[in-house]
Design a protein around this motif. Structure first.
Motif, PDB file in Angstrom:
ATOM      1  N   THR A 101     -34.305 100.795 178.915  1.00 36.33           N
ATOM      2  CA  THR A 101     -35.146 101.496 177.934  1.00 36.33           C
ATOM      3  C   THR A 101     -35.027 100.867 176.553  1.00 36.33           C
ATOM      4  O   THR A 101     -36.009 100.751 175.818  1.00 36.33           O
ATOM      5  N   SER A 105     -33.649 113.200 183.013  1.00 37.04           N
ATOM      6  CA  SER A 105     -33.183 113.982 181.865  1.00 37.04           C
ATOM      7  C   SER A 105     -33.026 115.454 182.207  1.00 37.04           C
ATOM      8  O   SER A 105     -32.098 116.108 181.768  1.00 37.04           O
ATOM      9  N   LEU A 160     -42.369 104.566 175.165  1.00 40.98           N
ATOM     10  CA  LEU A 160     -41.235 105.134 175.888  1.00 40.98           C
ATOM     11  C   LEU A 160     -41.396 106.632 176.111  1.00 40.98           C
ATOM     12  O   LEU A 160     -41.034 107.158 177.164  1.00 40.98           O
ATOM     13  N   MET A 174     -41.476 108.303 179.776  1.00 40.97           N
ATOM     14  CA  MET A 174     -40.120 108.790 179.960  1.00 40.97           C
ATOM     15  C   MET A 174     -39.940 109.467 181.312  1.00 40.97           C
ATOM     16  O   MET A 174     -40.825 110.166 181.789  1.00 40.97           O
ATOM     17  N   CYS A 233     -32.278 110.166 177.081  1.00 42.21           N
ATOM     18  CA  CYS A 233     -32.850 110.925 178.192  1.00 42.21           C
ATOM     19  C   CYS A 233     -32.943 110.088 179.461  1.00 42.21           C
ATOM     20  O   CYS A 233     -32.592 110.541 180.551  1.00 42.21           O
ATOM     21  N   ASN A 234     -33.420 108.856 179.327  1.00 41.87           N
ATOM     22  CA  ASN A 234     -33.610 108.008 180.507  1.00 41.87           C
ATOM     23  C   ASN A 234     -32.298 107.563 181.143  1.00 41.87           C
ATOM     24  O   ASN A 234     -32.268 107.168 182.305  1.00 41.87           O
ATOM     25  N   ALA A 276     -35.101 108.410 173.603  1.00 37.31           N
ATOM     26  CA  ALA A 276     -35.621 108.072 174.934  1.00 37.31           C
ATOM     27  C   ALA A 276     -34.540 107.411 175.777  1.00 37.31           C
ATOM     28  O   ALA A 276     -34.422 107.670 176.983  1.00 37.31           O
TER      29      ALA A 276
END
Length: 274
Positions: A79, A259, A250, A254, A193-194, A190
């Protein structure tokens, strides 16, 4: 109840941030001139910032945020790949074209640790605490709420850079820095979360990005952090546009499944208020 929890998280972040900035002001105004090099002062300030951020996290009973797991590193670095590449290019320009290094061997080592401490302080505070707090407040049952949490936390992250005006940053340079930090913050959000809410890819990417930027700006050649910030100019808006384009891409792409699963297992069970 959600609002009460959010307010407590905001207060903890505000206290940590005030201690961090207050330390910087104390060092600048009360340390004898030439008693410590600029890099040593910045190192001490970031060390205190990292420690206070971690303490804040522990007070909120969210120590699971600090859990080190290899899981999520691949997704996190994937990411943040564009940021790594762009920062790598800055690193190459430093290697092949830079002013003579005036820092001591110890200062060079401290600079390396200093960049990691920046990542720990800012990622723990703004992703580990703030972004998670807004995730809880907005709810994480849909992509819209996840994006809202990332954008709000990143906007606050960027706006906090205006405190560099107190340290001598110019209005134009600090504004450019703040806008760049908002866009970069969204990317870090991002990444967080990713990677399945694994804070360590964020810390390492953040540290590498800031380290390359400071190297390129001449920190090891006698410039201070504020000098580096004041070197920002209109041309840096190009980087803001690039970061913002990456951030939007992103967010649109996402991975919600990663996440959401980690949010349920690692965050909701660790809160100061049940």
């Amino acid at each position: 109840m959600k609002l009460k929890k959010l307010i407590i998280n905001i207060l903890i972040v505000a206290i940590c941030f005030a201690l961090y900035k207050g330390t910087g002001i104390l060092f600048k105004n009360f340390l004898p001139s030439n008693s410590l090099s600029e890099i040593k002062v910045d190192f001490l300030k970031e060390l205190i910032g990292a420690v206070t951020a971690i303490i804040g996290l522990l007070i909120l009973k969210k120590k699971s945020v600090l859990e080190f797991k290899l899981e999520g590193f691949k997704e996190g670095f994937k990411t943040g790949a564009v940021m790594l590449v762009l920062s790598g290019l800055l690193l190459l320009t430093f290697i092949f074209n830079h002013d003579p290094i005036t820092a001591s061997g110890l200062d060079i080592v401290l600079f390396g640790i200093f960049t990691i401490l920046i990542g720990i302080y800012e990622e723990v505070l703004f992703r580990g605490i703030f972004q998670n707090a807004f995730h809880e407040f907005f709810g994480e049952d849909n992509k819209k709420n996840v994006i809202k949490a990332i954008v709000v936390a990143s906007t606050i992250f960027g706006l906090c850079h205006f405190f560099n005006l107190i340290s001598g940053g110019s209005i134009l340079s600090v504004t450019i820095q703040a806008l760049s930090a908002i866009a970069a913050g969204i990317i870090f959000g991002a990444v967080y979360c990713n990677s399945g809410k694994n804070i360590w890819p964020c810390v390492l990417i953040h540290g590498f990005v800031d380290g390359c930027s400071f190297l390129h700006s001449g920190i090891l050649s006698g410039k201070t952090v504020i000098d580096a910030i004041n070197d920002y100019s209109i041309i840096n808006i190009v980087s803001i546009v690039i970061y913002l384009a990456i951030a939007i891409y992103l967010l649109v792409n996402m991975s919600m499944s990663v996440s959401t699963n980690h949010y349920q297992s690692r965050i909701t069970k660790n809160s100061i208020i049940r």
